[in-house]
Motif scaffolding. Structure first.
Motif, PDB file in Angstrom:
ATOM      1  N   GLY A   1       0.949  -1.043  -0.146  1.00 58.26           N
ATOM      2  CA  GLY A   1      -0.224  -0.141   0.025  1.00 58.26           C
ATOM      3  C   GLY A   1       0.822   1.214   0.160  1.00 58.26           C
ATOM      4  O   GLY A   1       0.451   2.198  -0.789  1.00 58.26           O
TER       5      GLY A   1
ATOM      6  N   THR B   1      -4.361  -6.455  -3.304  1.00 57.13           N
ATOM      7  CA  THR B   1      -5.403  -5.903  -2.623  1.00 57.13           C
ATOM      8  C   THR B   1      -5.003  -4.418  -2.136  1.00 57.13           C
ATOM      9  O   THR B   1      -5.889  -3.344  -2.329  1.00 57.13           O
ATOM     10  N   ALA B   2      -3.721  -4.124  -1.742  1.00 59.11           N
ATOM     11  CA  ALA B   2      -3.244  -3.105  -1.311  1.00 59.11           C
ATOM     12  C   ALA B   2      -3.391  -1.802  -2.401  1.00 59.11           C
ATOM     13  O   ALA B   2      -3.760  -0.814  -2.086  1.00 59.11           O
TER      14      ALA B   2
ATOM     15  N   LEU C   1      -5.079  -1.460  -4.713  1.00 55.50           N
ATOM     16  CA  LEU C   1      -6.697  -1.129  -5.325  1.00 55.50           C
ATOM     17  C   LEU C   1      -7.216  -0.475  -4.014  1.00 55.50           C
ATOM     18  O   LEU C   1      -8.132   0.561  -4.442  1.00 55.50           O
ATOM     19  N   ILE C   2      -7.182  -0.973  -2.891  1.00 53.82           N
ATOM     20  CA  ILE C   2      -7.583  -0.126  -1.730  1.00 53.82           C
ATOM     21  C   ILE C   2      -6.882   1.153  -1.385  1.00 53.82           C
ATOM     22  O   ILE C   2      -7.532   2.181  -1.216  1.00 53.82           O
ATOM     23  N   VAL C   3      -5.585   0.743  -0.890  1.00 53.56           N
ATOM     24  CA  VAL C   3      -4.849   1.943  -0.601  1.00 53.56           C
ATOM     25  C   VAL C   3      -4.639   3.005  -1.530  1.00 53.56           C
ATOM     26  O   VAL C   3      -4.454   4.156  -1.443  1.00 53.56           O
TER      27      VAL C   3
ATOM     28  N   TYR D   1      -6.496   3.525  -4.223  1.00 50.04           N
ATOM     29  CA  TYR D   1      -7.778   4.332  -4.292  1.00 50.04           C
ATOM     30  C   TYR D   1      -7.736   5.619  -3.147  1.00 50.04           C
ATOM     31  O   TYR D   1      -7.996   6.797  -3.863  1.00 50.04           O
ATOM     32  N   VAL D   2      -7.832   5.183  -2.205  1.00 50.48           N
ATOM     33  CA  VAL D   2      -7.983   6.188  -1.060  1.00 50.48           C
ATOM     34  C   VAL D   2      -6.943   6.945  -1.130  1.00 50.48           C
ATOM     35  O   VAL D   2      -7.407   8.231  -1.120  1.00 50.48           O
TER      36      VAL D   2
ATOM     37  N   GLY E   1      -4.790   7.296   2.971  1.00 46.87           N
ATOM     38  CA  GLY E   1      -4.080   5.989   2.200  1.00 46.87           C
ATOM     39  C   GLY E   1      -2.968   5.523   3.027  1.00 46.87           C
ATOM     40  O   GLY E   1      -3.233   4.228   3.397  1.00 46.87           O
TER      41      GLY E   1
ATOM     42  N   LEU F   1      -4.596   3.857   6.080  1.00 46.58           N
ATOM     43  CA  LEU F   1      -5.320   2.718   5.815  1.00 46.58           C
ATOM     44  C   LEU F   1      -4.082   1.323   5.642  1.00 46.58           C
ATOM     45  O   LEU F   1      -4.649   0.306   6.204  1.00 46.58           O
TER      46      LEU F   1
ATOM     47  N   SER G   1      -1.150  -3.615  -8.738  1.00 46.31           N
ATOM     48  CA  SER G   1      -1.616  -4.733  -8.387  1.00 46.31           C
ATOM     49  C   SER G   1      -1.724  -5.852  -9.221  1.00 46.31           C
ATOM     50  O   SER G   1      -1.846  -7.159  -9.114  1.00 46.31           O
TER      51      SER G   1
END
Length: 454
Positions: free
Chosen positions: A34, A165-166, A168-170, A172-173, A182, A185, A281
């Protein structure tokens, strides 16, 4: 320290402790990747933007990125020594998790001092955790156990679930909402990982404990290495050179290729603009998808009596990784000739795919290789040394990225291609001579397979 697990302590043929370490490392890698996905983008984001970054130029940003990713892994050496000499692997992992969590807490704040304090804390934390958790995986299996390589592949897939996953999630944030949120997170992932690790201690009772250094009776000297151990150490040191070359190429992903994707790749797919960090990712996605098939391929390849030593796999993996840069060179040519100065995103998809196929023949193989050849009393230290040279490879990646700002991407991509292919071919040529220095340690698993077949 080896463990012969009782039947009730196994799950799907492997010790339950493997899955505890699997999930711990998964969330630690969520934290790291992330951070990796958005760091270079944060450093170069303009201060005048709504989601303001630090506004650094690309050369300065790539330089600090190189230093950060280098020290994250170089600190594995003192992290390994801390475990070997003072507290053991198990406690070192706990200490590392706490430092990582604290580091991400500081990164939530936008002040520059908080950035440096947070980054330093994460560096210390990863240095304590990374080499020791990998050594603990090896400690779950008897030497020569045919499940060892499979275990490291499972462990490696866990790493890449977090790495997938990092971004994509981190990503995006951080990239779309707020950079500092981010970073924060990403720290949530390590918190979850530490909780899993503490819960699973009942499955790790026999490994990772502190073992005092054995000394000769009546002296204050450590027991010297045997001739065989010295030969194996030579091979390990040579394998470290392979690791430096590989990571110098592979880690362009978080630096040069990340910036390249943001500025010179057409990221519009099906009418939607994909954030540059999302492409980070792809590596992990390919590992999850192809990790087991590649491991199965090597098992079948070996069963037919073909060359399948760790050194051969690493040489071939270096060549395949280099070929990924051929696709990036084509992307650079398209960038130069296109009207909008951008290349198709599919070049990136192909390059990352080849990088991962190369990675699967190098990184998990190298981790297992170290646990086979390293003297027991230097187990954590040698694992730490592996991550140290990985750090040197990361710094090399940063230097290469800096050079691209003047030499141009096409020149750099072609240079990496030529070097990796040449180096890999040279290693394959000398693989039989190098195998002799392992004194059969890398053949144990193959011999066991043959015995069982008979």
């Amino acid at each position: 320290m080896m463990l012969n697990q009782p039947q009730e302590q196994t799950l799907w043929g492997h010790p339950k402790g493997l899955y505890v370490l699997f999930f711990t490392e998964l969330w630690e890698r969520f934290s790291y990747y992330g951070m990796r996905a958005i760091l270079i983008l944060y450093l170069t984001a303009q201060t005048t933007e709504l989601n303001a970054g630090l506004g650094w130029d690309k050369v300065s940003a790539l330089e600090i990125y190189g230093w950060y990713t280098m020290f994250v892994y170089v600190m594995s050496v003192p992290g390994g020594l801390l475990a070997d000499r003072f507290i053991g692997q198990k406690k070192a992992v706990m200490v590392g998790g706490v430092f990582i969590i604290v580091g991400h807490f500081f990164l939530v704040f936008p002040e520059l001092w908080a950035f440096y304090v947070g980054a330093a804390s994460i560096i210390i934390g990863v240095g304590c955790l990374k080499p020791n958790i990998s050594s603990m995986v090896g400690g779950l299996y008897q030497r020569g156990d045919i499940k060892r390589d499979t275990a490291f592949t499972i462990f490696y897939i866990g790493i890449n679930i977090g790495a997938f996953t990092a971004p994509l999630i981190v990503g995006y944030v951080g990239e779309v909402i707020n950079w500092n949120l981010g970073f924060g997170l990403a720290g949530v992932g390590m918190t979850l990982g530490l909780i899993v690790y503490m819960w699973g201690q009942k499955y790790l009772k026999e490994i990772g404990n502190f073992v005092p250094v054995v000394r000769e009776i009546g002296t204050n000297k450590s027991v010297p290495l045997t001739v065989i151990e010295k030969d194996r150490m030579i091979v390990l040191l040579l394998s470290f050179l392979i690791v430096i070359v590989f990571w110098g190429a592979y880690e362009q992903a978080g630096g040069l290729m990340n910036l390249y994707a943001r500025d010179k790749i057409d990221r519009v797919m099906f009418g939607v603009t994909i954030p540059a960090s999302f492409l980070q990712s792809l590596h992990a996605f390919y590992v999850i998808l192809f990790g087991v098939p590649v491991a199965y391929f090597w098992t079948k390849w070996r069963s037919k009596g073909r060359e399948s030593s760790s050194l051969f796999k690493m040489g071939l993996g270096t060549i395949i990784t280099g070929l990924g840069f051929l696709l990036l060179a084509f992307a650079a040519l398209e960038t130069a000739s296109s009207l909008d100065g951008k290349a198709s995103i599919y070049w990136m998809f192909g390059a990352y795919f080849l990088h991962v196929i190369g990675e699967l023949s190098i990184s998990p193989v190298a981790l297992s290789f170290i646990t086979k050849l390293a003297p027991i009393k230097y187990a954590s230290l040698m694992m730490g040394a592996y991550f140290m040279v990985s750090g040197l490879g990361n710094k090399l990646a940063g230097i290469i990225g800096e050079a691209a700002q003047n030499a141009g991407e096409f020149t750099i991509f072609m240079g990496v291609l030529i070097f990796c292919v040449s180096f890999g071919l040279l290693l394959i040529v000398f693989v039989k001579k190098l195998k002799k220095l392992t004194h059969g340690a890398d053949d144990d698993e193959q011999k066991i397979v043959m015995v069982e077949a008979e």
